[in-house]
Design an enzyme around this catalytic site. Sequence first.
Site, short mmCIF file in Angstrom:
data_model
loop_
_atom_site.label_atom_id
_atom_site.label_comp_id
_atom_site.label_asym_id
_atom_site.label_seq_id
_atom_site.Cartn_x
_atom_site.Cartn_y
_atom_site.Cartn_z
N ARG A 170 0.82 -1.22 0.00
CA ARG A 170 0.00 0.00 0.00
C ARG A 170 0.85 1.26 0.00
NH1 ARG A 170 -2.93 -1.92 5.27
NH2 ARG A 170 -5.01 -1.45 4.56
N VAL A 171 2.12 1.11 -0.39
CA VAL A 171 3.02 2.26 -0.34
C VAL A 171 2.70 3.29 -1.42
CG1 VAL A 171 4.92 1.05 0.74
CG2 VAL A 171 4.67 0.96 -1.74
N LYS A 222 -7.32 -4.50 -0.73
CA LYS A 222 -6.47 -3.70 -1.61
C LYS A 222 -7.29 -3.04 -2.71
CE LYS A 222 -3.04 -2.14 -3.93
NZ LYS A 222 -2.02 -1.23 -3.49
N ASN A 226 -8.06 1.31 -3.41
CA ASN A 226 -7.79 2.11 -4.61
C ASN A 226 -9.08 2.50 -5.32
OD1 ASN A 226 -5.11 2.25 -4.13
ND2 ASN A 226 -4.48 0.76 -5.66
N ARG A 229 -10.46 5.58 -3.65
CA ARG A 229 -9.79 6.81 -4.08
C ARG A 229 -10.23 7.19 -5.50
NH1 ARG A 229 -6.20 10.15 -1.79
NH2 ARG A 229 -4.48 10.97 -3.02
N HIS A 260 -16.40 21.32 6.46
CA HIS A 260 -17.39 20.48 7.13
C HIS A 260 -16.65 19.32 7.80
CE1 HIS A 260 -20.50 17.46 7.64
NE2 HIS A 260 -21.43 18.38 7.39
N ARG A 262 -17.25 16.30 8.25
CA ARG A 262 -17.30 14.95 7.67
C ARG A 262 -17.17 14.95 6.15
NH1 ARG A 262 -20.16 15.28 11.95
NH2 ARG A 262 -21.98 16.12 10.90
N CYS A 276 -1.91 1.90 -10.46
CA CYS A 276 -2.75 1.27 -9.44
C CYS A 276 -4.19 1.74 -9.52
CB CYS A 276 -2.17 1.59 -8.08
SG CYS A 276 -0.45 1.08 -7.99
N LYS A 333 1.79 11.85 -11.73
CA LYS A 333 1.49 12.77 -10.63
C LYS A 333 2.75 13.52 -10.24
CE LYS A 333 2.24 9.85 -6.60
NZ LYS A 333 1.66 9.40 -5.35
N ARG A 340 3.40 5.69 -16.30
CA ARG A 340 2.39 4.67 -16.60
C ARG A 340 0.97 5.21 -16.48
NH1 ARG A 340 4.36 -0.15 -12.90
NH2 ARG A 340 4.60 1.59 -11.47
N1 SAJ Z 1 -5.15 12.36 -8.14
C1 SAJ Z 1 -6.06 13.36 -8.40
N2 SAJ Z 1 -6.65 14.00 -7.36
C2 SAJ Z 1 -6.36 13.69 -6.07
C3 SAJ Z 1 -5.45 12.66 -5.80
C4 SAJ Z 1 -4.86 12.02 -6.85
O1 SAJ Z 1 -6.34 13.69 -9.56
O2 SAJ Z 1 -6.93 14.33 -5.17
C5 SAJ Z 1 -4.51 11.64 -9.25
C6 SAJ Z 1 -3.00 11.76 -9.27
O3 SAJ Z 1 -2.58 12.92 -9.95
C7 SAJ Z 1 -2.62 10.50 -9.99
C8 SAJ Z 1 -3.67 9.50 -9.52
O4 SAJ Z 1 -4.76 10.27 -9.06
O5 SAJ Z 1 -2.73 10.64 -11.40
C9 SAJ Z 1 -3.23 8.55 -8.43
O6 SAJ Z 1 -2.37 9.20 -7.51
P1 SAJ Z 1 -2.41 8.90 -5.93
O7 SAJ Z 1 -1.37 9.73 -5.30
O8 SAJ Z 1 -3.79 9.06 -5.43
O9 SAJ Z 1 -2.09 7.36 -5.79
P2 SAJ Z 1 -0.95 6.39 -6.36
O10 SAJ Z 1 -1.49 5.71 -7.56
O11 SAJ Z 1 0.34 7.06 -6.46
O12 SAJ Z 1 -0.86 5.33 -5.14
C10 SAJ Z 1 -2.05 4.65 -4.76
C11 SAJ Z 1 -2.19 4.74 -3.22
N3 SAJ Z 1 -3.51 4.26 -2.84
C12 SAJ Z 1 -4.34 4.98 -2.07
O13 SAJ Z 1 -4.04 6.09 -1.67
C13 SAJ Z 1 -5.64 4.36 -1.71
C14 SAJ Z 1 -1.09 3.91 -2.57
O14 SAJ Z 1 -1.28 3.87 -1.15
C15 SAJ Z 1 -1.10 2.49 -3.14
O15 SAJ Z 1 -0.06 1.70 -2.56
C16 SAJ Z 1 -0.85 2.57 -4.63
O16 SAJ Z 1 -1.94 3.30 -5.21
C17 SAJ Z 1 -0.80 1.17 -5.19
O17 SAJ Z 1 0.30 0.71 -5.49
O18 SAJ Z 1 -1.84 0.51 -5.24
#
Ligand code: SAJ
Length: 444
Positions: A170-171, A222, A226, A229, A260, A262, A276, A333, A340
Site C-alpha cells: 500500500r506504499v 487492496k 484504490n 480513491r 465540514h 465529515r 494502481c 502525478k 504509466r
Molecule cells: N489524483 C487526483 N486528485 C487527487 C489525488 C490524486 O487527480 O486528489 C490523481 C494523481 O494525480 C494520480 C492519480 O490520481 O494521477 C493517483 O495518484 P495517488 O497519489 O492518489 O495514488 P498512487 O497511484 O500514487 O498510489 C495509490 C495509493 N492508494 C491509495 O491512496 C488508496 C497507494 O497507497 C497504493 O499503494 C498505490 O496506489 C498502489 O500501489 O496501489
Amino acid sequence: MEFRSLCVLGLGYIGLPTASTFATHGLEVVGVDVNRRIVDVLRNGEVHIQEPGLRTLVQAAFRSGRLRVSDRPEPADAFIIAVPTPIAPPAVPSATPSAPQGPSAGAARADLSYVRAAAESIVPHLRQGNLVVLESTSPPRTTVDVVAPILERSGLRIGPDVHLAYSPERVLPGQILRELVENARVIGGIDDASAGAGRDLYAAFVKGEIILTDATTAEFVKLMENTFRDVNIALANEFSRLAERFGVDVWEAIDLANRHPRVSVLRPGPGVGGHCISVDPWFLVEAAPDLSPLIRQARQVNDGQPGWLVDGIEKALGGLRGRTIAALGLAYKQDVDDLRESPAIAVVRELAARGARVRTYEPNAPAASVEGAEAAPSLERALDGAEAFVLLVDHRPFRALDPALAARHMAGRIAFDARGVLPRAAWREAGFAVHVLGAGGGHA
Ligand code: SAJ
C-alpha cells in the site's frame, strides 16, 4: 517461524525496495527479474527506478552482502511474488480514433500472465515448510484459484506442506521507503498457519500494525482502497465540470466544503494515472460487472477527464490546429518519473490529434516523449515561442515557475492550469490569461 533466505520475484517499484529492505534486515535475499536489462543495471550498481532514497537503500543492501540479483529463482525459505498485473489491452478499440485510449475504451481484463509465470518458475524450487506470498494486486480469489493450483504441481500440498498468503502493498510512490516500514500491513493466509507465517516474515522490518485475515479478504481490501480513491477523484472531477457550468470556482468551493467535519473532497485534475488507481477498480468490475456500475462509471469519468480538459483548451483558444502549446509534465502525478497510464500523456496525444503543435517537458524524465509531440530538453525550450502552456503535473519546478521567465520565452500569454496550483494573481499581473480547470477552464 524463522526465515533466513528469501527469493523476491519482480524487481519493480515494489519488489526492489522490498528485497532490499529484507536484506538490510538480515535475510539472505535473491531478487529475480526476467528482464535481463534490469538485472544488468542493478549488477552495475545502478537503479532503474526513480524513488527518493531507493538508490542508497539498494546500495546498502548490496554492501551488506545479503542481496544478489538473478534472472531465475533459487531455493529459499520464502518467496514473494511482486510482478505486474496490468490490464490486458481493450478487446474492443475505441470508436473515435482521437479519443483518449484509456481502459474504458473497451472491456478491461486483468492480465495474470506474469503472476502465473512467476508462480510456475518457483514450482521446481519449492520445499516442505516454504512460504509463498503474492503481493501483486490481483482480482479477488487469485491466490486461491490461480496461484495455489500452480504451486500444487510441485507435488506438495498447499496448506499442510507449503504456506501461501496474500499481502497487499500500500506504499505511495514518492514515499515508498518510509511507508513500506511504517504502514499497517494486511496479511491474508489460505489458512491460519499461512497467515501466521506471513506475519513472522514481515515482522523482520514492518513497524506498522500487522493484521491477519484470509487471502481473499486481503485481495479485496487492496482493491477497495484504490477504488475508494478512484471514485472520490471522479467525484472531484465531476464537481469541476459542474462548477464551470455554474460559474463557480471549484477550488474555492472544495476548500469551503472541506471545512465540514465529515467532508473531504479530493482534487480535480487531468485524470487519474499510475499503475494502481486507474487499473485496480477494473479488477472488481471485471469480476462482477452486474454489481459495480458506480465503480465503472467513476473509471469512465476519470478516463474522460483528459478529453474534457482539451475541449476547454480548444474552446478558449478558438481552435487547436497549428497552435503551439507547451505541455508541462508527463508523469502521472507530482514529483515522480512514472509515466504509466499518465493522463498528462493522454492530454498531449489528444492536443496533437486535434492539430496542435505540442512541445512537452518532463523534468523527472527529460528523455520521455509522446508520439506526435516534440520533447523539449528544458523548461525554457518547451516554452520558447509557445502561444500557451498547459500545466499538467504539479511538479515542484512548475509550481515555482516564474511568470516573468515564461513571458520572456513565450510568444503568447495564455496559461492553462489543470492542477489548480498556479498563483493566479501573479500570473495575471504578468499579463497572462489564466484558465484553471474547474474555474473558467475554457468551457464557459
Ligand atoms: N489524483 C487526483 N486528485 C487527487 C489525488 C490524486 O487527480 O486528489 C490523481 C494523481 O494525480 C494520480 C492519480 O490520481 O494521477 C493517483 O495518484 P495517488 O497519489 O492518489 O495514488 P498512487 O497511484 O500514487 O498510489 C495509490 C495509493 N492508494 C491509495 O491512496 C488508496 C497507494 O497507497 C497504493 O499503494 C498505490 O496506489 C498502489 O500501489 O496501489
